[in-house]
Scaffold this active site. Structure first.
Site, PDB file in Angstrom:
ATOM      1  N   LYS A  79      42.846  47.117 119.854  1.00  0.00           N
ATOM      2  CA  LYS A  79      42.078  47.804 120.897  1.00  0.00           C
ATOM      3  C   LYS A  79      40.586  47.545 120.774  1.00  0.00           C
ATOM      4  CE  LYS A  79      45.335  51.653 121.690  1.00  0.00           C
ATOM      5  NZ  LYS A  79      46.536  51.068 121.072  1.00  0.00           N
ATOM      6  N   TYR A 161      44.583  59.884 122.880  1.00  0.00           N
ATOM      7  CA  TYR A 161      44.824  58.493 122.472  1.00  0.00           C
ATOM      8  C   TYR A 161      45.835  57.848 123.412  1.00  0.00           C
ATOM      9  CZ  TYR A 161      45.140  54.639 119.119  1.00  0.00           C
ATOM     10  OH  TYR A 161      45.076  53.407 118.510  1.00  0.00           O
ATOM     11  N   LYS A 326      39.089  52.414 112.357  1.00  0.00           N
ATOM     12  CA  LYS A 326      40.176  52.289 113.325  1.00  0.00           C
ATOM     13  C   LYS A 326      41.453  51.997 112.554  1.00  0.00           C
ATOM     14  CE  LYS A 326      41.995  52.244 117.390  1.00  0.00           C
ATOM     15  NZ  LYS A 326      43.234  52.770 116.754  1.00  0.00           N
ATOM     16  N   THR A 327      42.489  52.759 112.879  1.00  0.00           N
ATOM     17  CA  THR A 327      43.820  52.495 112.332  1.00  0.00           C
ATOM     18  C   THR A 327      44.610  51.619 113.301  1.00  0.00           C
ATOM     19  OG1 THR A 327      44.702  54.496 113.349  1.00  0.00           O
ATOM     20  CG2 THR A 327      43.877  54.686 111.091  1.00  0.00           C
ATOM     21  N   GLY A 328      45.697  51.061 112.805  1.00  0.00           N
ATOM     22  CA  GLY A 328      46.598  50.288 113.657  1.00  0.00           C
ATOM     23  C   GLY A 328      47.989  50.258 113.038  1.00  0.00           C
ATOM     24  N   SER A 329      49.004  50.351 113.877  1.00  0.00           N
ATOM     25  CA  SER A 329      50.382  50.360 113.377  1.00  0.00           C
ATOM     26  C   SER A 329      51.313  49.684 114.376  1.00  0.00           C
ATOM     27  CB  SER A 329      50.892  51.798 113.164  1.00  0.00           C
ATOM     28  OG  SER A 329      50.088  52.517 112.286  1.00  0.00           O
TER      29      SER A 329
END
Length: 373
Positions: A79, A161, A326-329
């Protein structure tokens, strides 16, 4: 100095001094054991140096070791790339963040998107939910869903989100640049950033470097195609490319001025929430910040539930004394990215298994704290 260190390493050289086993080895090894993570790649910028720490294997079947060139699915860290593409389009006068979303998608004229700005899409304040319904399988169905969607609160008042929100922004940014989104990303943004081993669609010649992901049940998985996947969570990248991405955020790695301005614009604060300041996909916390504050701000509750948001007018100049993250999964991969401008410090953490955000945040916090001791 660049190091590629195996999981068996006992000491690590950082900034000309010995960083004890407590960071990152004593942080990462127990984490991998706790969640049975096959492999992790960590990269750190500190005091002008970049270090790589590689742990475990890219595949339990092949036992291929993790390196800084191993490809990981980075999930929602994608993102930040999408928002940067939109920021670049704005820099080029192709769009304005004050534009209504429906201005760019005529099929949505007369819908709720008449009142949703591109800035709302870039800051999770459109009110659109986390996911589109499972029944939405293609662009036609997606547009039909958008047409009938109704916000639960006035756009710009709640931070929720949202994959459909940033996904729509990616569609619009690419449209403004007169090219498909994947082309805009793979042929324009990524080359401009010097990220030579990052892809939306991994070429067949690079599949050998693509780590196998594992879900919570330890079954091998990789991300599956879906509406807005490329725009929302579809990038695959390496610790080498992603630490470069963070160096660009720190203005420690130079790129063309138009792109550097686009990157910098994504750091401005646009909405204040009870947990953090919302920039364009990046979230930031003023320093000093506690581990507990970061864990709370990145918790699954913050993703699944909305927060009141207050517009910052004019936007807040990006603070140097702040922790940006920032996280991401995806189902089989975990990512966490941090940069701290005042400390010229950044961390990228990649794993080929999903594990909770809380533990990612705690691990990065402890590693950065050790660096600064």
């Amino acid at each position: 100095m660049r190091l590629s260190i195996n999981i068996t390493a006992l000491t690590l050289l950082v900034s000309g001094s010995v960083l004890a086993q407590s960071a990152p080895d004593a942080v990462i090894k127990p984490l991998m054991q706790q969640y049975q993570i096959p492999g992790m790649a960590l990269a750190v910028i500190h005091n002008g140096k970049t270090e790589f720490y590689n742990y475990g294997v890219a595949s339990k079947q092949t036992q291929q070791p993790i390196t800084e060139q191993t490809l990981f699915e980075i999930g929602s860290l994608s993102k930040t790339f999408t928002s940067t593409l939109a920021s670049y389009a704005a820099q080029q006068k192709k769009l304005q963040f004050s534009d209504a979303a429906s201005q760019w998608l005529p099929a949505l004229k007369g819908s709720a998107f008449d009142n949703v700005s591109l800035l709302n899409l870039a800051t999770h304040t459109s009110g659109t939910p986390l996911f589109v319904p499972d029944a939405v399988k293609n662009t036609r169905q997606l547009m039909a869903w958008y047409q009938h969607w109704q916000p639960q609160a006035e756009p710009g008042t709640v931070r929720v989100y949202s994959n459909p929100g940033i996904g729509m922004l990616g569609m619009i940014a690419a449209k403004s640049l007169e090219q498909p989104f994947i082309n805009a990303m793979e042929k324009q943004l990524l080359p401009a950033m010097g990220m030579q081993h990052s892809y939306v669609q991994v070429p067949s010649a690079e599949m050998k470097r693509y780590a196998q992901g594992y879900n919570k049940q330890d079954r091998p998985v990789r991300v599956t195609p879906g509406p807005l996947d490329a725009e929302s969570y579809g990038l695959k990248s390496t610790s080498s490319d992603l630490i470069r991405w963070l160096a660009i955020q720190l203005d420690e790695q130079k790129v063309a001025p138009a792109w550097q301005r686009a990157v910098a614009a994504t750091h401005q604060g646009h909405y204040q929430t009870e947990a953090f300041t919302q920039a364009m996909m990046w979230e930031y916390y003023p320093l000093p910040v506690t581990e507990q504050q970061l864990i709370a701000g990145n918790s699954s509750a913050r993703i699944m539930q909305g927060m009141r948001a207050t517009r910052i007018t004019p936007p807040e100049a990006a603070p140097q004394q702040a922790w940006y993250n920032k996280t991401g999964s995806t189902n089989g991969f975990s990512t966490y990215a941090v940069f701290i401008p005042a400390q010229k410090t950044a961390v990228i953490m990649l794993a080929n298994k999903w594990f909770p955000n809380d533990d990612r945040v705690a691990a990065a916090y402890r590693i950065i704290r050790a660096l600064n001791q």
